[in-house]
Design a protein around this motif. Structure first.
Motif, PDB file in Angstrom:
ATOM      1  N   THR A  73       0.841  -1.187   0.000  1.00 27.32           N
ATOM      2  CA  THR A  73       0.000   0.000   0.000  1.00 27.32           C
ATOM      3  C   THR A  73       0.878   1.240   0.000  1.00 27.32           C
ATOM      4  OG1 THR A  73      -0.133   0.042   2.406  1.00 27.32           O
ATOM      5  CG2 THR A  73      -1.855  -1.169   1.231  1.00 27.32           C
ATOM      6  N   TYR A  74       0.303   2.349  -0.448  1.00 25.39           N
ATOM      7  CA  TYR A  74       1.060   3.595  -0.522  1.00 25.39           C
ATOM      8  C   TYR A  74       0.977   4.311   0.817  1.00 25.39           C
ATOM      9  CZ  TYR A  74       2.638   8.187  -1.898  1.00 25.39           C
ATOM     10  OH  TYR A  74       3.324   9.363  -1.969  1.00 25.39           O
ATOM     11  N   GLU A  75       2.082   4.293   1.535  1.00 27.09           N
ATOM     12  CA  GLU A  75       2.174   4.965   2.828  1.00 27.09           C
ATOM     13  C   GLU A  75       3.431   5.828   2.825  1.00 27.09           C
ATOM     14  OE1 GLU A  75       1.819   2.239   6.113  1.00 27.09           O
ATOM     15  OE2 GLU A  75       0.543   0.931   4.921  1.00 27.09           O
ATOM     16  N   PRO A  76       3.287   7.123   2.518  1.00 31.43           N
ATOM     17  CA  PRO A  76       4.469   7.978   2.419  1.00 31.43           C
ATOM     18  C   PRO A  76       5.272   8.068   3.709  1.00 31.43           C
ATOM     19  CG  PRO A  76       2.447   9.245   2.072  1.00 31.43           C
ATOM     20  CD  PRO A  76       2.061   7.828   2.204  1.00 31.43           C
ATOM     21  N   ASP A  77       4.616   8.024   4.866  1.00 35.20           N
ATOM     22  CA  ASP A  77       5.355   8.082   6.127  1.00 35.20           C
ATOM     23  C   ASP A  77       6.274   6.873   6.284  1.00 35.20           C
ATOM     24  OD1 ASP A  77       4.222  10.457   6.807  1.00 35.20           O
ATOM     25  OD2 ASP A  77       2.704   9.598   8.140  1.00 35.20           O
ATOM     26  N   VAL A  78       5.785   5.721   5.860  1.00 31.81           N
ATOM     27  CA  VAL A  78       6.589   4.497   5.952  1.00 31.81           C
ATOM     28  C   VAL A  78       7.758   4.571   4.973  1.00 31.81           C
ATOM     29  CG1 VAL A  78       6.555   1.997   5.635  1.00 31.81           C
ATOM     30  CG2 VAL A  78       4.620   3.141   6.734  1.00 31.81           C
ATOM     31  N   ILE A  79       7.499   5.059   3.779  1.00 28.19           N
ATOM     32  CA  ILE A  79       8.556   5.188   2.768  1.00 28.19           C
ATOM     33  C   ILE A  79       9.641   6.142   3.269  1.00 28.19           C
ATOM     34  CG2 ILE A  79       9.079   6.057   0.452  1.00 28.19           C
ATOM     35  CD1 ILE A  79       6.259   5.069  -0.368  1.00 28.19           C
ATOM     36  N   LEU A  80       9.227   7.275   3.829  1.00 30.74           N
ATOM     37  CA  LEU A  80      10.197   8.243   4.335  1.00 30.74           C
ATOM     38  C   LEU A  80      10.964   7.701   5.538  1.00 30.74           C
ATOM     39  CD1 LEU A  80       8.166  11.535   3.959  1.00 30.74           C
ATOM     40  CD2 LEU A  80      10.158  10.830   2.629  1.00 30.74           C
ATOM     41  N   ALA A  81      10.296   6.921   6.371  1.00 29.13           N
ATOM     42  CA  ALA A  81      10.980   6.320   7.519  1.00 29.13           C
ATOM     43  C   ALA A  81      12.052   5.342   7.057  1.00 29.13           C
ATOM     44  CB  ALA A  81       9.971   5.619   8.423  1.00 29.13           C
ATOM     45  N   ARG A  82      11.713   4.538   6.048  1.00 22.94           N
ATOM     46  CA  ARG A  82      12.695   3.603   5.498  1.00 22.94           C
ATOM     47  C   ARG A  82      13.848   4.360   4.848  1.00 22.94           C
ATOM     48  NH1 ARG A  82       8.632  -0.020   4.170  1.00 22.94           N
ATOM     49  NH2 ARG A  82       8.247   1.062   2.236  1.00 22.94           N
ATOM     50  N   ALA A  83      13.518   5.421   4.119  1.00 20.59           N
ATOM     51  CA  ALA A  83      14.557   6.227   3.468  1.00 20.59           C
ATOM     52  C   ALA A  83      15.486   6.831   4.514  1.00 20.59           C
ATOM     53  CB  ALA A  83      13.914   7.320   2.618  1.00 20.59           C
ATOM     54  N   LYS A  84      14.916   7.303   5.617  1.00 24.24           N
ATOM     55  CA  LYS A  84      15.737   7.863   6.692  1.00 24.24           C
ATOM     56  C   LYS A  84      16.660   6.804   7.282  1.00 24.24           C
ATOM     57  CE  LYS A  84      15.524  10.236  11.088  1.00 24.24           C
ATOM     58  NZ  LYS A  84      14.704  10.673  12.193  1.00 24.24           N
ATOM     59  N   GLN A  85      16.141   5.602   7.464  1.00 27.78           N
ATOM     60  CA  GLN A  85      16.967   4.525   8.018  1.00 27.78           C
ATOM     61  C   GLN A  85      18.109   4.178   7.062  1.00 27.78           C
ATOM     62  OE1 GLN A  85      14.817   0.996   9.067  1.00 27.78           O
ATOM     63  NE2 GLN A  85      16.543   0.073  10.098  1.00 27.78           N
ATOM     64  N   TYR A  86      17.804   4.090   5.781  1.00 25.89           N
ATOM     65  CA  TYR A  86      18.855   3.831   4.794  1.00 25.89           C
ATOM     66  C   TYR A  86      19.902   4.945   4.831  1.00 25.89           C
ATOM     67  CZ  TYR A  86      16.223   0.060   2.493  1.00 25.89           C
ATOM     68  OH  TYR A  86      15.568  -1.096   2.200  1.00 25.89           O
ATOM     69  N   LEU A  87      19.449   6.189   4.931  1.00 25.22           N
ATOM     70  CA  LEU A  87      20.365   7.320   4.954  1.00 25.22           C
ATOM     71  C   LEU A  87      21.271   7.261   6.172  1.00 25.22           C
ATOM     72  CD1 LEU A  87      21.183   9.916   3.535  1.00 25.22           C
ATOM     73  CD2 LEU A  87      19.477  11.119   4.904  1.00 25.22           C
ATOM     74  N   GLU A  88      20.709   6.915   7.321  1.00 28.72           N
ATOM     75  CA  GLU A  88      21.520   6.790   8.532  1.00 28.72           C
ATOM     76  C   GLU A  88      22.531   5.658   8.422  1.00 28.72           C
ATOM     77  OE1 GLU A  88      18.495   6.396  11.511  1.00 28.72           O
ATOM     78  OE2 GLU A  88      18.220   8.577  11.659  1.00 28.72           O
ATOM     79  N   ASN A  89      22.228   4.651   7.598  1.00 24.35           N
ATOM     80  CA  ASN A  89      23.160   3.536   7.385  1.00 24.35           C
ATOM     81  C   ASN A  89      24.133   3.801   6.238  1.00 24.35           C
ATOM     82  OD1 ASN A  89      22.050   2.001   9.443  1.00 24.35           O
ATOM     83  ND2 ASN A  89      20.566   1.020   8.103  1.00 24.35           N
ATOM     84  N   GLY A  90      24.026   4.980   5.610  1.00 23.57           N
ATOM     85  CA  GLY A  90      24.933   5.343   4.531  1.00 23.57           C
ATOM     86  C   GLY A  90      24.615   4.693   3.196  1.00 23.57           C
TER      87      GLY A  90
ATOM     88  N   VAL B 115      17.490   6.633  -2.560  1.00 23.02           N
ATOM     89  CA  VAL B 115      16.918   7.106  -3.825  1.00 23.02           C
ATOM     90  C   VAL B 115      15.860   6.130  -4.326  1.00 23.02           C
ATOM     91  CG1 VAL B 115      17.437   7.594  -6.246  1.00 23.02           C
ATOM     92  CG2 VAL B 115      18.936   8.468  -4.446  1.00 23.02           C
ATOM     93  N   GLN B 116      16.120   4.832  -4.199  1.00 21.63           N
ATOM     94  CA  GLN B 116      15.120   3.841  -4.623  1.00 21.63           C
ATOM     95  C   GLN B 116      13.837   3.975  -3.811  1.00 21.63           C
ATOM     96  OE1 GLN B 116      17.149   0.092  -4.284  1.00 21.63           O
ATOM     97  NE2 GLN B 116      18.160   0.316  -6.266  1.00 21.63           N
ATOM     98  N   GLU B 117      13.969   4.217  -2.513  1.00 23.53           N
ATOM     99  CA  GLU B 117      12.779   4.410  -1.677  1.00 23.53           C
ATOM    100  C   GLU B 117      12.034   5.676  -2.094  1.00 23.53           C
ATOM    101  OE1 GLU B 117      10.924   2.776   0.636  1.00 23.53           O
ATOM    102  OE2 GLU B 117      12.248   1.121   0.186  1.00 23.53           O
ATOM    103  N   LEU B 118      12.770   6.766  -2.286  1.00 30.44           N
ATOM    104  CA  LEU B 118      12.131   8.029  -2.647  1.00 30.44           C
ATOM    105  C   LEU B 118      11.467   7.951  -4.017  1.00 30.44           C
ATOM    106  CD1 LEU B 118      14.689  10.658  -1.294  1.00 30.44           C
ATOM    107  CD2 LEU B 118      12.594   9.802  -0.212  1.00 30.44           C
ATOM    108  N   ASP B 119      11.948   7.063  -4.881  1.00 35.39           N
ATOM    109  CA  ASP B 119      11.303   6.859  -6.182  1.00 35.39           C
ATOM    110  C   ASP B 119       9.893   6.306  -6.033  1.00 35.39           C
ATOM    111  OD1 ASP B 119      13.282   7.833  -7.829  1.00 35.39           O
ATOM    112  OD2 ASP B 119      14.261   5.890  -8.095  1.00 35.39           O
TER     113      ASP B 119
END
Length: 103
Positions: free
Chosen positions: A30-47, A53-57
């Motif tokens: 399902t489309y949940e922007p908060d979940v997508i952004l949370a995952r993107a933040k976690q990826y960013l914190e892990n470098g 970018v794939q998540e933000l796509d």
């Protein structure tokens, strides 16, 4: 600044193991922007910039427009990092050749 505001306003529970990154099996259909952004933040914190970018796509509508500039900058950064790796390898090879020629 807008992306910082979006990330700052997110609320999510931390993972049980901090070394665990989300896997495709945990990605919701399902489309949940908060979940997508949370995952993107976690990826960013892990470098993991490419994973960010794939998540933000996956974002749509206003959310995609909001992060568009940041995502473009991230893609540029990824490309620069790849080019830098190639240049470093070329320099290392050239150094090796110069050492063997001088010897």
């Amino acid at each position: 600044q807008i992306l910082g505001y979006v990330f700052a306003s997110l609320t999510f529970s931390p993972p049980t193991d901090e070394t665990t990154s989300p896997t495709p099996a945990t990605v919701s259909t399902t489309y949940e922007p908060d979940v997508i952004l949370a995952r993107a933040k976690q990826y960013l914190e892990n470098g993991q910039l490419e994973a960010v970018v794939q998540e933000l796509d996956r974002l749509k509508y206003q959310e995609a427009f909001t992060v568009k500039d940041w995502k473009n900058d991230a893609v540029n950064r990824i490309n620069v990092n790849k080019a830098l790796k190639v240049l470093k390898m070329e320099c290392a090879l050239l150094n090796e050749r110069m050492i063997t020629i001088a010897a």
